[in-house]
Design an enzyme around this catalytic site. Structure first.
Site, PDB file in Angstrom:
ATOM      1  CG  ASP A 117      -1.998  -1.033   1.184  1.00  0.00           C
ATOM      2  OD1 ASP A 117      -2.334  -1.490   0.079  1.00  0.00           O
ATOM      3  OD2 ASP A 117      -2.523  -1.376   2.249  1.00  0.00           O
ATOM      4  CG  ASP A 136      -6.391  -1.546  -1.250  1.00  0.00           C
ATOM      5  OD1 ASP A 136      -6.483  -2.780  -1.372  1.00  0.00           O
ATOM      6  OD2 ASP A 136      -5.516  -0.988  -0.559  1.00  0.00           O
TER       7      ASP A 136
END
Length: 161
Positions: A117, A136
């Site tokens: 991330d 995501d």
């Protein structure tokens, strides 16, 4: 289902290319953070071993493999479920978004042991502690699309009394 497959492939490639560029090209795993467009968009490296916001994160291999298997099962189920609405382009696009993103995160877990991330958005004096990635975003958009665009009568058909 061709449209869903093409969208899934495109999302998967975009997700993996963005992660490769940020983690390896910009070496974000080493520098930890880059201000791109302060305060709105920053790159902040986070290795997510769990699901959203780090829930169920753990250091053990059981958690990692369980999340891989669950992601693959959900992706397969969504694919099979979406086949019944193959005549709805928005359902197919939503399916591709969700599955492409899920497979992108599965590959991260296989390669890195965690999901890479790096996108961090903050604004107006609020410093967001969480990072996310392209996968995501597409998983979220795909899930919302499936809720909004599935069910009911097929495109162009009136409901039967």
């Amino acid at each position: 289902m061709k449209l869903a497959a093409l969208v899934a492939l495109g999302v998967f490639l975009l997700d993996q290319a963005s992660k490769f560029a940020v983690v390896h090209g910009l070496e974000l795993d080493r520098v930890r953070g880059i201000d791109v467009w302060p305060p709105f968009l920053n790159f902040r490296m986070a290795w997510n071993q769990g699901i959203n916001f780090g829930l169920f994160s753990g250091q053990d291999e059981l958690t990692r493999w369980a999340l891989i298997v669950i992601s693959l099962i959900i992706s397969a189920w969504v694919w099979i479920w979406a086949k019944r609405e193959a005549d709805r382009p928005l359902v197919q696009i939503s399916t591709g978004l969700l599955i492409g993103g899920a497979l992108g995160n599965v590959i991260d877990r296989l390669i890195y042991g965690a999901v890479a991330d790096f996108l961090n958005m903050s604004c107006c004096g609020f410093s967001n502690p969480y990072s996310f990635n392209v996968a995501d975003i597409t998983i979220f958009a795909g899930a919302i699309g499936l809720v909004l665009f599935s069910g009911g009568s097929p495109r162009g058909e009136a409901k039967k009394p």
